[in-house]
Structure formats: C-alpha cells, structure tokens
Design a protein around this motif. Structure first.
Motif, PDB file in Angstrom:
ATOM      1  N   GLN A 151       0.828  -1.202   0.000  1.00 28.14           N
ATOM      2  CA  GLN A 151       0.000   0.000   0.000  1.00 28.14           C
ATOM      3  C   GLN A 151       0.866   1.257   0.000  1.00 28.14           C
ATOM      4  OE1 GLN A 151      -3.011  -1.146  -0.999  1.00 28.14           O
ATOM      5  NE2 GLN A 151      -4.045   0.182   0.471  1.00 28.14           N
ATOM      6  N   LYS A 152       1.944   1.228   0.763  1.00 24.78           N
ATOM      7  CA  LYS A 152       2.855   2.376   0.830  1.00 24.78           C
ATOM      8  C   LYS A 152       3.518   2.613  -0.526  1.00 24.78           C
ATOM      9  CE  LYS A 152       6.718   4.199   3.585  1.00 24.78           C
ATOM     10  NZ  LYS A 152       7.682   4.460   2.501  1.00 24.78           N
ATOM     11  N   LYS A 153       3.918   1.529  -1.176  1.00 26.65           N
ATOM     12  CA  LYS A 153       4.548   1.639  -2.487  1.00 26.65           C
ATOM     13  C   LYS A 153       3.579   2.245  -3.503  1.00 26.65           C
ATOM     14  CE  LYS A 153       7.032  -1.056  -5.991  1.00 26.65           C
ATOM     15  NZ  LYS A 153       7.520  -2.404  -6.385  1.00 26.65           N
ATOM     16  N   SER A 154       2.321   1.836  -3.427  1.00 26.34           N
ATOM     17  CA  SER A 154       1.301   2.368  -4.334  1.00 26.34           C
ATOM     18  C   SER A 154       1.068   3.852  -4.077  1.00 26.34           C
ATOM     19  CB  SER A 154      -0.003   1.594  -4.157  1.00 26.34           C
ATOM     20  OG  SER A 154      -1.036   2.144  -4.944  1.00 26.34           O
ATOM     21  N   ALA A 155       1.073   4.241  -2.786  1.00 22.58           N
ATOM     22  CA  ALA A 155       0.836   5.641  -2.410  1.00 22.58           C
ATOM     23  C   ALA A 155       1.973   6.541  -2.881  1.00 22.58           C
ATOM     24  CB  ALA A 155       0.663   5.757  -0.900  1.00 22.58           C
ATOM     25  N   GLU A 156       3.167   5.969  -3.050  1.00 24.96           N
ATOM     26  CA  GLU A 156       4.323   6.773  -3.443  1.00 24.96           C
ATOM     27  C   GLU A 156       4.584   6.720  -4.950  1.00 24.96           C
ATOM     28  OE1 GLU A 156       7.580   5.533  -1.007  1.00 24.96           O
ATOM     29  OE2 GLU A 156       6.769   6.480   0.802  1.00 24.96           O
ATOM     30  N   THR A 188       7.088  31.430   2.221  1.00 24.68           N
ATOM     31  CA  THR A 188       7.956  31.282   1.047  1.00 24.68           C
ATOM     32  C   THR A 188       8.087  29.829   0.631  1.00 24.68           C
ATOM     33  OG1 THR A 188       9.883  31.193   2.516  1.00 24.68           O
ATOM     34  CG2 THR A 188       9.323  33.334   1.569  1.00 24.68           C
ATOM     35  N   ASP A 189       7.786  28.917   1.545  1.00 26.86           N
ATOM     36  CA  ASP A 189       7.809  27.490   1.266  1.00 26.86           C
ATOM     37  C   ASP A 189       6.568  26.871   1.898  1.00 26.86           C
ATOM     38  OD1 ASP A 189      10.785  26.443   0.252  1.00 26.86           O
ATOM     39  OD2 ASP A 189      10.840  28.335   1.358  1.00 26.86           O
ATOM     40  N   PHE A 190       5.869  26.085   1.101  1.00 27.54           N
ATOM     41  CA  PHE A 190       4.677  25.450   1.649  1.00 27.54           C
ATOM     42  C   PHE A 190       4.359  24.168   0.878  1.00 27.54           C
ATOM     43  CE2 PHE A 190       3.350  28.693  -1.428  1.00 27.54           C
ATOM     44  CZ  PHE A 190       2.455  28.018  -2.246  1.00 27.54           C
ATOM     45  N   LEU A 191       3.524  23.355   1.485  1.00 25.17           N
ATOM     46  CA  LEU A 191       3.046  22.139   0.829  1.00 25.17           C
ATOM     47  C   LEU A 191       1.695  22.470   0.199  1.00 25.17           C
ATOM     48  CD1 LEU A 191       3.761  19.514   3.652  1.00 25.17           C
ATOM     49  CD2 LEU A 191       5.310  20.361   1.874  1.00 25.17           C
ATOM     50  N   LEU A 192       1.490  21.972  -1.005  1.00 24.07           N
ATOM     51  CA  LEU A 192       0.200  22.140  -1.670  1.00 24.07           C
ATOM     52  C   LEU A 192      -0.489  20.778  -1.650  1.00 24.07           C
ATOM     53  CD1 LEU A 192      -1.366  24.437  -3.184  1.00 24.07           C
ATOM     54  CD2 LEU A 192      -0.687  23.283  -5.298  1.00 24.07           C
ATOM     55  N   VAL A 193      -1.725  20.755  -1.148  1.00 22.44           N
ATOM     56  CA  VAL A 193      -2.473  19.511  -1.016  1.00 22.44           C
ATOM     57  C   VAL A 193      -3.881  19.703  -1.583  1.00 22.44           C
ATOM     58  CG1 VAL A 193      -1.165  18.689   0.982  1.00 22.44           C
ATOM     59  CG2 VAL A 193      -3.140  20.174   1.348  1.00 22.44           C
ATOM     60  N   PRO A 194      -4.561  18.601  -1.935  1.00 21.37           N
ATOM     61  CA  PRO A 194      -5.879  18.734  -2.575  1.00 21.37           C
ATOM     62  C   PRO A 194      -7.040  18.963  -1.620  1.00 21.37           C
ATOM     63  CG  PRO A 194      -5.225  16.439  -2.510  1.00 21.37           C
ATOM     64  CD  PRO A 194      -4.062  17.220  -1.989  1.00 21.37           C
ATOM     65  N   VAL A 195      -6.798  18.768  -0.301  1.00 23.03           N
ATOM     66  CA  VAL A 195      -7.888  18.867   0.669  1.00 23.03           C
ATOM     67  C   VAL A 195      -7.510  19.845   1.785  1.00 23.03           C
ATOM     68  CG1 VAL A 195      -9.324  17.595   2.302  1.00 23.03           C
ATOM     69  CG2 VAL A 195      -8.551  16.477   0.209  1.00 23.03           C
ATOM     70  N   ALA A 196      -8.421  20.716   2.142  1.00 19.72           N
ATOM     71  CA  ALA A 196      -8.173  21.675   3.221  1.00 19.72           C
ATOM     72  C   ALA A 196      -7.960  20.936   4.541  1.00 19.72           C
ATOM     73  CB  ALA A 196      -9.346  22.641   3.348  1.00 19.72           C
ATOM     74  N   PRO A 199      -4.392  13.480   8.857  1.00 19.96           N
ATOM     75  CA  PRO A 199      -3.116  12.890   8.445  1.00 19.96           C
ATOM     76  C   PRO A 199      -2.744  13.368   7.043  1.00 19.96           C
ATOM     77  CG  PRO A 199      -4.584  11.224   9.363  1.00 19.96           C
ATOM     78  CD  PRO A 199      -5.399  12.467   9.176  1.00 19.96           C
ATOM     79  N   PRO A 200      -1.460  13.351   6.692  1.00 17.91           N
ATOM     80  CA  PRO A 200      -1.061  13.776   5.352  1.00 17.91           C
ATOM     81  C   PRO A 200      -1.593  12.835   4.285  1.00 17.91           C
ATOM     82  CG  PRO A 200       0.793  12.791   6.514  1.00 17.91           C
ATOM     83  CD  PRO A 200      -0.305  12.968   7.522  1.00 17.91           C
ATOM     84  N   PRO A 201      -1.886  13.350   3.100  1.00 13.63           N
ATOM     85  CA  PRO A 201      -2.332  12.493   1.998  1.00 13.63           C
ATOM     86  C   PRO A 201      -1.155  11.693   1.456  1.00 13.63           C
ATOM     87  CG  PRO A 201      -2.103  14.768   1.268  1.00 13.63           C
ATOM     88  CD  PRO A 201      -1.883  14.772   2.748  1.00 13.63           C
ATOM     89  N   PRO A 202      -1.389  10.798   0.479  1.00 12.08           N
ATOM     90  CA  PRO A 202      -0.284  10.046  -0.117  1.00 12.08           C
ATOM     91  C   PRO A 202       0.752  10.984  -0.718  1.00 12.08           C
ATOM     92  CG  PRO A 202      -2.393   9.123  -0.780  1.00 12.08           C
ATOM     93  CD  PRO A 202      -2.696  10.409  -0.070  1.00 12.08           C
ATOM     94  N   ALA A 203       1.974  10.491  -0.852  1.00 15.21           N
ATOM     95  CA  ALA A 203       3.073  11.319  -1.375  1.00 15.21           C
ATOM     96  C   ALA A 203       2.741  11.919  -2.732  1.00 15.21           C
ATOM     97  CB  ALA A 203       4.358  10.494  -1.464  1.00 15.21           C
ATOM     98  N   MET A 247       6.744  13.522   0.308  1.00 13.47           N
ATOM     99  CA  MET A 247       6.100  14.238  -0.792  1.00 13.47           C
ATOM    100  C   MET A 247       6.622  13.720  -2.127  1.00 13.47           C
ATOM    101  SD  MET A 247       8.028  17.682   0.435  1.00 13.47           S
ATOM    102  CE  MET A 247       7.920  17.107   2.122  1.00 13.47           C
ATOM    103  N   GLY A 248       5.770  13.766  -3.145  1.00  5.90           N
ATOM    104  CA  GLY A 248       6.135  13.185  -4.438  1.00  5.90           C
ATOM    105  C   GLY A 248       6.593  14.179  -5.483  1.00  5.90           C
TER     106      GLY A 248
END
Length: 216
Positions: free
Chosen positions: A101-106, A135-143, A150-154, A201-202
């Motif tokens: 599952q982890k491999k699929s998520a990455e 100046t640096d941030f993560l962009l994710v699909p869900v607020a 928890p963080p989404p898949p990589a 992160m991917g």
C-alpha cells in the motif's frame, strides 16, 4: 555581419533562458499526479470483529518484553490457532500488505517533469519570510490535510518554493500555483502548526505565481 550574429545569438539565448516559463501553463488536476497502479497483490483474510481485536492485542503486547505479556500472547495465539488462524503468518501478511500500500501511495508520474503547470490546492505553510508571508509550503488537494488530518499520499503532496512570498489569509481557502514541476519522492522533517512532522512528498514546484483561487 558581426552584429547580425550577435543579435541571433542573443535571441537564441533569450529563448533558452525563458524555457518553460515563457510557455502558457498547463492546468493539471490532482488525479493526474496519481498514476494507475496495479491492485494490491496481497489479500487479507476475512476476520470477525473479535478475531481482529485479538490480533490487535497480540500486536500491542508484542511491543512489550514482560513475561506476563509473553504468556498472554501465547494464549491468544493458541485460541486463534484452534480456529485455523496462524497469528505469525497473518502478521507477516499484514506487514507485506502495508508495504504494498505504501509503495502504491508513493507511485508518481514523470509526465509533467520540467513543464510549466498551473494547479489548484490548499497550502500548508512550512517556512515564512515575515508574519503570515510564506515562502515554502506544501500544496495539497484537501483543506486541513497535514494539519487537522493525516497527510495524503506522497503523490498528492507538492512542495512549493516561492521566494517572493505569499501572504496567507486562511489555509481553508484554495489558491492557484504556477511554475515548473518535478517528480521526486522524498521525506522531510517540516514544522507544521504545533510541531515537527516527517512528511513524504512526491513532487516539487518552483512557483512563479501564487494567487487566490477566485482570481482565475
């Protein structure tokens, strides 16, 4: 003649330096960053609620080295064995299932590498140049992902670098980000709200523009 050669050289150099930034950005959706992957080859057996609870007890007790806990593990294993359930085999199967599952998520795609893209999402600030200017941030699909959840898949996390800085109004409001994207799975310890978290992160993206979602 020398002037013509110099002018031609300057034009070619200019076109190369502009590169992807001189092209209209490609709008991409989050699903595009999640490539099709094969179904998990590991199948977990159907267990009753009580059997799952007993298996969880074994897993929890295994974290302890007490003699009493060892005896309890042996007893539960014996009880499940009488039902045709081998606890050791099942725990190994569980480990392999989680690994798959982890491999699929990455799993990531290289289809957009080096391209100028535009993508919507919600930001998770990790570095600031001033109060509320990230100046640096993560962009994710869900607020709320990585903050309240928890963080989404990589392959659903893009690490954004935007030296110019974006003034954060509310992390619940979406933004549009433009820039050149690259695929690369990596983990990083980042500070989020109330502590440091290790996030995998991917993708990474050097942003040329970050604007409120409604501005497009």
């Amino acid at each position: 003649m020398k002037k013509r050669i110099l002018l031609l050289f300057t034009m070619v150099l200019g076109s190369v330096s502009l590169g992807c930034y001189g092209m209209d950005p490609i709008t991409i959706e989050w699903q595009s960053l999640r490539p099709e992957t094969a179904q998990n080859p590991i199948t977990l057996p159907d267990l009753s609620d009580e059997e799952r609870l007993q298996l969880q007890r074994v897993f929890t007790l295994m974290q302890s080295s007490g003699l009493q806990d060892t005896d309890r593990i042996a007893l539960i294993k014996k009880q499940l064995k009488s039902k045709g359930i081998d606890v050791d085999e099942l725990l190994e199967l569980r480990r392999l299932y989680i690994q798959a599952q982890k491999k699929s998520a990455e799993a990531i795609t290289t289809a957009f590498d080096g391209k100028n893209v535009r993508i919507p999402g919600f930001l998770v600030p990790i570095e600031f140049s001033d109060a509320m200017v990230t100046t640096d941030f993560l962009l994710v699909p869900v607020a709320g992902a990585c903050i309240h959840m928890p963080p989404p898949p990589a392959n659903q996390i893009v690490r954004i670098s935007f030296p110019e800085g974006y003034e954060v109004k509310n992390v619940q409001y979406p933004v549009w980000v433009e820039g050149v994207i690259a695929s690369s799975v990596k983990s990083e310890d980042v500070y989020i709200v109330d502590g440091t978290s290790n996030i995998t992160m991917g993708y990474s993206l050097n942003a040329s523009k970050v604007v409120d979602y409604e501005e497009f």
